[in-house]
Write a protein that holds these residues in place. Structure first.
Motif, PDB file in Angstrom:
ATOM      1  N   ASP A  26     -13.211   1.104  13.132  1.00  0.00           N
ATOM      2  CA  ASP A  26     -13.017   1.887  12.506  1.00  0.00           C
ATOM      3  C   ASP A  26     -12.520   3.188  13.176  1.00  0.00           C
ATOM      4  O   ASP A  26     -12.921   4.100  13.639  1.00  0.00           O
ATOM      5  CB  ASP A  26     -14.809   2.771  12.922  1.00  0.00           C
ATOM      6  N   GLU A  27     -10.946   3.243  12.703  1.00  0.00           N
ATOM      7  CA  GLU A  27      -9.745   3.953  13.519  1.00  0.00           C
ATOM      8  C   GLU A  27      -9.043   4.135  11.847  1.00  0.00           C
ATOM      9  O   GLU A  27      -8.544   3.613  11.028  1.00  0.00           O
ATOM     10  CB  GLU A  27      -9.596   3.783  14.442  1.00  0.00           C
ATOM     11  N   PRO A  28      -7.933   5.486  12.426  1.00  0.00           N
ATOM     12  CA  PRO A  28      -6.620   5.354  10.713  1.00  0.00           C
ATOM     13  C   PRO A  28      -6.182   4.188  11.250  1.00  0.00           C
ATOM     14  O   PRO A  28      -5.513   4.142  12.034  1.00  0.00           O
ATOM     15  CB  PRO A  28      -6.794   6.626  10.834  1.00  0.00           C
ATOM     16  N   SER A  29      -5.413   3.641  10.118  1.00  0.00           N
ATOM     17  CA  SER A  29      -4.282   2.961   9.968  1.00  0.00           C
ATOM     18  C   SER A  29      -3.187   3.538   9.198  1.00  0.00           C
ATOM     19  O   SER A  29      -2.923   4.488   8.867  1.00  0.00           O
ATOM     20  CB  SER A  29      -4.751   1.537   8.996  1.00  0.00           C
ATOM     21  N   PHE A  30      -2.349   3.165   9.833  1.00  0.00           N
ATOM     22  CA  PHE A  30      -1.024   4.228   9.423  1.00  0.00           C
ATOM     23  C   PHE A  30       0.551   2.788   9.325  1.00  0.00           C
ATOM     24  O   PHE A  30      -0.174   1.233   9.370  1.00  0.00           O
ATOM     25  CB  PHE A  30      -0.335   4.072  11.679  1.00  0.00           C
ATOM     26  N   LEU A  31       1.259   3.253   8.560  1.00  0.00           N
ATOM     27  CA  LEU A  31       2.483   2.127   7.706  1.00  0.00           C
ATOM     28  C   LEU A  31       4.051   3.128   8.006  1.00  0.00           C
ATOM     29  O   LEU A  31       4.099   3.724   7.444  1.00  0.00           O
ATOM     30  CB  LEU A  31       2.220   2.104   5.881  1.00  0.00           C
ATOM     31  N   LEU A  32       4.397   2.313   8.729  1.00  0.00           N
ATOM     32  CA  LEU A  32       5.744   2.357   8.594  1.00  0.00           C
ATOM     33  C   LEU A  32       6.722   1.083   7.831  1.00  0.00           C
ATOM     34  O   LEU A  32       6.075  -0.252   8.288  1.00  0.00           O
ATOM     35  CB  LEU A  32       6.407   2.552   9.780  1.00  0.00           C
ATOM     36  N   PRO A  44      15.610  -1.042   9.002  1.00  0.00           N
ATOM     37  CA  PRO A  44      14.957  -2.291   9.259  1.00  0.00           C
ATOM     38  C   PRO A  44      14.924  -2.312  11.294  1.00  0.00           C
ATOM     39  O   PRO A  44      14.085  -2.651  11.914  1.00  0.00           O
ATOM     40  CB  PRO A  44      15.213  -3.489   9.039  1.00  0.00           C
ATOM     41  N   VAL A  45      16.050  -1.767  11.293  1.00  0.00           N
ATOM     42  CA  VAL A  45      16.577  -1.661  12.902  1.00  0.00           C
ATOM     43  C   VAL A  45      15.441  -0.493  13.486  1.00  0.00           C
ATOM     44  O   VAL A  45      15.082  -0.904  14.449  1.00  0.00           O
ATOM     45  CB  VAL A  45      17.618  -1.371  12.995  1.00  0.00           C
ATOM     46  N   ILE A  46      15.247   0.687  12.854  1.00  0.00           N
ATOM     47  CA  ILE A  46      14.099   1.505  13.419  1.00  0.00           C
ATOM     48  C   ILE A  46      12.853   1.556  13.030  1.00  0.00           C
ATOM     49  O   ILE A  46      12.190   1.097  14.259  1.00  0.00           O
ATOM     50  CB  ILE A  46      14.370   2.428  12.581  1.00  0.00           C
ATOM     51  N   ALA A  47      12.428   0.675  12.395  1.00  0.00           N
ATOM     52  CA  ALA A  47      11.000  -0.402  12.452  1.00  0.00           C
ATOM     53  C   ALA A  47      11.299  -1.177  13.438  1.00  0.00           C
ATOM     54  O   ALA A  47      10.019  -1.360  14.397  1.00  0.00           O
ATOM     55  CB  ALA A  47      10.610  -1.382  11.347  1.00  0.00           C
ATOM     56  N   ALA A  76       6.110  -2.508   8.639  1.00  0.00           N
ATOM     57  CA  ALA A  76       6.834  -3.772   7.921  1.00  0.00           C
ATOM     58  C   ALA A  76       8.260  -3.473   7.859  1.00  0.00           C
ATOM     59  O   ALA A  76       8.544  -2.478   7.222  1.00  0.00           O
ATOM     60  CB  ALA A  76       6.184  -3.721   6.228  1.00  0.00           C
ATOM     61  N   PRO A  77       9.156  -4.495   8.608  1.00  0.00           N
ATOM     62  CA  PRO A  77      10.263  -3.808   9.310  1.00  0.00           C
ATOM     63  C   PRO A  77      11.516  -4.186   7.319  1.00  0.00           C
ATOM     64  O   PRO A  77      12.206  -3.558   7.215  1.00  0.00           O
ATOM     65  CB  PRO A  77      10.842  -4.847   9.702  1.00  0.00           C
ATOM     66  N   ILE A  78      10.771  -5.145   6.210  1.00  0.00           N
ATOM     67  CA  ILE A  78      11.447  -5.572   5.274  1.00  0.00           C
ATOM     68  C   ILE A  78      11.144  -5.376   4.177  1.00  0.00           C
ATOM     69  O   ILE A  78      10.228  -7.052   3.892  1.00  0.00           O
ATOM     70  CB  ILE A  78      12.550  -6.952   5.530  1.00  0.00           C
ATOM     71  N   TRP A  79      11.045  -4.875   2.666  1.00  0.00           N
ATOM     72  CA  TRP A  79      10.101  -4.603   1.938  1.00  0.00           C
ATOM     73  C   TRP A  79      10.525  -5.043   0.715  1.00  0.00           C
ATOM     74  O   TRP A  79      10.026  -4.962   0.040  1.00  0.00           O
ATOM     75  CB  TRP A  79       9.483  -3.230   1.683  1.00  0.00           C
ATOM     76  N   ILE A 159       5.229   6.540   6.570  1.00  0.00           N
ATOM     77  CA  ILE A 159       6.246   6.643   6.593  1.00  0.00           C
ATOM     78  C   ILE A 159       7.054   4.982   6.466  1.00  0.00           C
ATOM     79  O   ILE A 159       7.038   4.241   6.016  1.00  0.00           O
ATOM     80  CB  ILE A 159       6.539   6.920   8.525  1.00  0.00           C
ATOM     81  N   ASP A 160       7.670   5.826   4.703  1.00  0.00           N
ATOM     82  CA  ASP A 160       8.953   4.847   3.988  1.00  0.00           C
ATOM     83  C   ASP A 160      10.253   5.381   3.960  1.00  0.00           C
ATOM     84  O   ASP A 160      10.735   6.221   3.780  1.00  0.00           O
ATOM     85  CB  ASP A 160       8.251   5.203   2.812  1.00  0.00           C
ATOM     86  N   TYR A 161      10.461   4.462   5.680  1.00  0.00           N
ATOM     87  CA  TYR A 161      12.340   5.051   5.668  1.00  0.00           C
ATOM     88  C   TYR A 161      13.553   4.561   5.007  1.00  0.00           C
ATOM     89  O   TYR A 161      13.510   3.212   4.275  1.00  0.00           O
ATOM     90  CB  TYR A 161      12.695   3.858   7.124  1.00  0.00           C
ATOM     91  N   HIS A 162      13.843   5.865   4.992  1.00  0.00           N
ATOM     92  CA  HIS A 162      14.882   5.256   4.009  1.00  0.00           C
ATOM     93  C   HIS A 162      16.556   6.006   4.810  1.00  0.00           C
ATOM     94  O   HIS A 162      16.303   6.772   5.606  1.00  0.00           O
ATOM     95  CB  HIS A 162      15.145   6.165   2.610  1.00  0.00           C
TER      96      HIS A 162
END
Length: 167
Positions: A26-32, A44-47, A76-79, A159-162
């Motif tokens: 029971d802890e927060p989920s974070f997505l990159l 993807p290099v940053i991920a 998720a390095p490559i979406w 965080i959705d990297y661009h």
């Protein structure tokens, strides 16, 4: 999630970093997430660098240990794997996925989500446009997978990297 693969048959992958990956805590989920737009090849290099920093810094950096111990950190390095492959094999400026339509190829996945689908800045309705939002909201396998995954994980932060040019 048992959902369809991408148009070219690829599956989408992510990994979780946590102090107890096998336990649903029971802890927060974070997505990159990176590479919604496949020509943004630095994302993807940053991920991957983030994965490395979290794993190597866990034992020695108290801030990293606290972040990992207090969260499920999904990366998720490559979406956009179909488009990413196309960038490296055919056209290094390709942006969209590789779904084929009668009038062109590809959907801008960033504009395919249901939220904001009808907004004035939602994207183009022309298949030939780099910002083509698709034939309908969440029409793409990548979008449906992200939506299902997000509903399951209920990410507290994303965080959705661009990238653009040299940025």
């Amino acid at each position: 999630y048992g959902l369809a693969p991408t148009f070219q048959g690829r599956h989408l992958y992510a990994l979780v970093i946590s102090d107890n990956v096998a336990v649903e805590e029971d802890e927060p989920s974070f997505l990159l997430v990176a590479a919604h737009h496949c020509r943004e090849i630095v994302t993807p290099v940053i991920a991957l660098d983030t994965i490395d920093r979290l794993l190597t810094g866990y034992a020695t950096n108290p801030a990293i240990r606290a972040a990992v111990d207090g969260h499920e950190i999904w990366i998720a390095p490559i979406w956009n794997p179909d488009g990413y492959n196309h960038v490296f094999t055919t056209d290094n400026l390709w942006r969209k996925n590789r779904r084929v339509f009668a009038g062109g190829v590809g959907v801008d996945q960033n504009r395919n989500y249901s939220q904001g689908w009808n907004a004035p800045c939602a994207g183009s309705t022309s298949v030939g446009s780099e910002t083509y939002k698709g034939p309908s909201a969440a029409s793409e396998a990548e979008t449906r997978t992200m939506t299902t995954w997000s509903e399951t994980e209920r990410f507290a932060k994303v965080i959705d990297y661009h990238s653009y040019g040299r940025e």
